[in-house]
Design a protein around this motif. Sequence first.
Motif, mmCIF file in Angstrom:
data_model
loop_
_atom_site.group_PDB
_atom_site.id
_atom_site.type_symbol
_atom_site.label_atom_id
_atom_site.label_comp_id
_atom_site.label_asym_id
_atom_site.label_seq_id
_atom_site.Cartn_x
_atom_site.Cartn_y
_atom_site.Cartn_z
ATOM 1 N N ALA A 36 47.338 43.901 62.562
ATOM 2 C CA ALA A 36 45.985 43.788 62.015
ATOM 3 C C ALA A 36 45.386 42.448 62.430
ATOM 4 O O ALA A 36 45.797 41.403 61.914
ATOM 5 N N PRO A 37 44.429 42.431 63.383
ATOM 6 C CA PRO A 37 43.772 41.176 63.763
ATOM 7 C C PRO A 37 42.983 40.589 62.596
ATOM 8 O O PRO A 37 42.439 41.329 61.762
ATOM 9 N N ILE A 38 42.924 39.282 62.517
ATOM 10 C CA ILE A 38 42.160 38.595 61.476
ATOM 11 C C ILE A 38 41.251 37.556 62.134
ATOM 12 O O ILE A 38 41.587 36.966 63.143
ATOM 13 N N GLY A 39 40.059 37.377 61.536
ATOM 14 C CA GLY A 39 39.133 36.361 62.013
ATOM 15 C C GLY A 39 38.477 36.665 63.343
ATOM 16 O O GLY A 39 38.050 35.750 64.042
ATOM 17 N N SER A 40 38.392 37.957 63.714
ATOM 18 C CA SER A 40 37.770 38.329 64.985
ATOM 19 C C SER A 40 36.863 39.530 64.782
ATOM 20 O O SER A 40 37.140 40.401 63.934
ATOM 21 N N ALA A 74 37.583 44.388 68.578
ATOM 22 C CA ALA A 74 38.745 45.291 68.474
ATOM 23 C C ALA A 74 39.656 44.866 67.326
ATOM 24 O O ALA A 74 40.847 44.625 67.514
ATOM 25 N N ASN A 75 39.078 44.778 66.133
ATOM 26 C CA ASN A 75 39.797 44.164 65.012
ATOM 27 C C ASN A 75 40.342 45.170 64.002
ATOM 28 O O ASN A 75 40.623 44.815 62.864
ATOM 29 N N HIS A 76 40.511 46.440 64.391
ATOM 30 C CA HIS A 76 41.025 47.441 63.464
ATOM 31 C C HIS A 76 42.550 47.485 63.485
ATOM 32 O O HIS A 76 43.188 47.297 64.528
ATOM 33 N N LEU A 77 43.125 47.749 62.322
ATOM 34 C CA LEU A 77 44.569 47.938 62.193
ATOM 35 C C LEU A 77 45.042 49.050 63.113
ATOM 36 O O LEU A 77 44.395 50.086 63.234
ATOM 37 N N SER A 78 46.190 48.831 63.794
ATOM 38 C CA SER A 78 46.721 49.887 64.658
ATOM 39 C C SER A 78 48.238 49.801 64.743
ATOM 40 O O SER A 78 48.836 48.754 64.512
ATOM 41 N N GLY A 79 48.832 50.929 65.098
ATOM 42 C CA GLY A 79 50.266 51.005 65.302
ATOM 43 C C GLY A 79 50.634 51.255 66.747
ATOM 44 O O GLY A 79 51.729 51.752 67.037
ATOM 45 N N GLY A 82 40.523 32.514 70.716
ATOM 46 C CA GLY A 82 41.810 32.659 70.062
ATOM 47 C C GLY A 82 41.901 33.984 69.323
ATOM 48 O O GLY A 82 40.887 34.543 68.901
ATOM 49 N N ARG A 83 43.137 34.495 69.187
ATOM 50 C CA ARG A 83 43.346 35.775 68.504
ATOM 51 C C ARG A 83 44.513 35.649 67.528
ATOM 52 O O ARG A 83 45.644 35.354 67.926
ATOM 53 N N SER A 84 44.203 35.879 66.242
ATOM 54 C CA SER A 84 45.207 35.818 65.183
ATOM 55 C C SER A 84 45.480 37.213 64.654
ATOM 56 O O SER A 84 44.567 38.043 64.570
ATOM 57 N N SER A 85 46.734 37.464 64.264
ATOM 58 C CA SER A 85 47.108 38.781 63.749
ATOM 59 C C SER A 85 48.189 38.653 62.686
ATOM 60 O O SER A 85 49.009 37.731 62.706
#
Length: 213
Positions: A46-50, A53-58, A201-204
């Motif tokens: 789950a990406p945070i702060g973006s 393409a910030n949807h939860l995925s598996g 930056g990309r946080s998850s």
Amino acid sequence: MKTRENRGWARSLALVMMISLVAGFEVRAQHLPDELHFNLDWQLNAPIGSDFANHLSGYGMSFEVGYEVVGPWSLGAFASFHTNHRYVGRQTIALSPTEALTTDQQQSAFQVPFGALVSYSLYDNGYVQPYVTAKVGAMWQRNTSYFSTVGYYEKPWGFYVSPEVGVNIHPLKWGRFGFHVAAYYSYGTNETRLLNIKETGRSSLGLRAGICF
């Protein structure tokens, strides 16, 4: 540089990588040194702060190899991949003072981090082994905005860091084969700018579940 491409490239590559990883792990555990261990996981991310393409995925997998060097300490390496998506409804996007684009879009963020890890076992009774891990390395990323049958993408590199806490569970005491569950935070310094969205930056946050041996 932004480039156009056919839709579906990232999904096809992710599927091929997943099949290759699973097929390549037909290993006879009894022939491995006791100090050597592996984790092979499916992961939820789950990406945070973006806003991209910030949807939860598996749509992801993770692989780790470690070697017990002294006491509860292990050193090793890791590699994983993950894809997140987001659909954006029809809107008008200003490209320049004299240009605009009206379209809907499907955003996709494909990430491939890899590097080194250090792990510390908190406790081990032969059945349950909780641990903490720190991972450091690089991350290759492919951010794509699709509209209709084409897309624009950027492929940045960045520095990657990820703390993790997890547990290995062995049905047979001191057996090699077991189950693995972990929670993690990750951050990559990758930067992209596609249309009207800039990502610095990309946080998850994520979960992993799989097997250990």
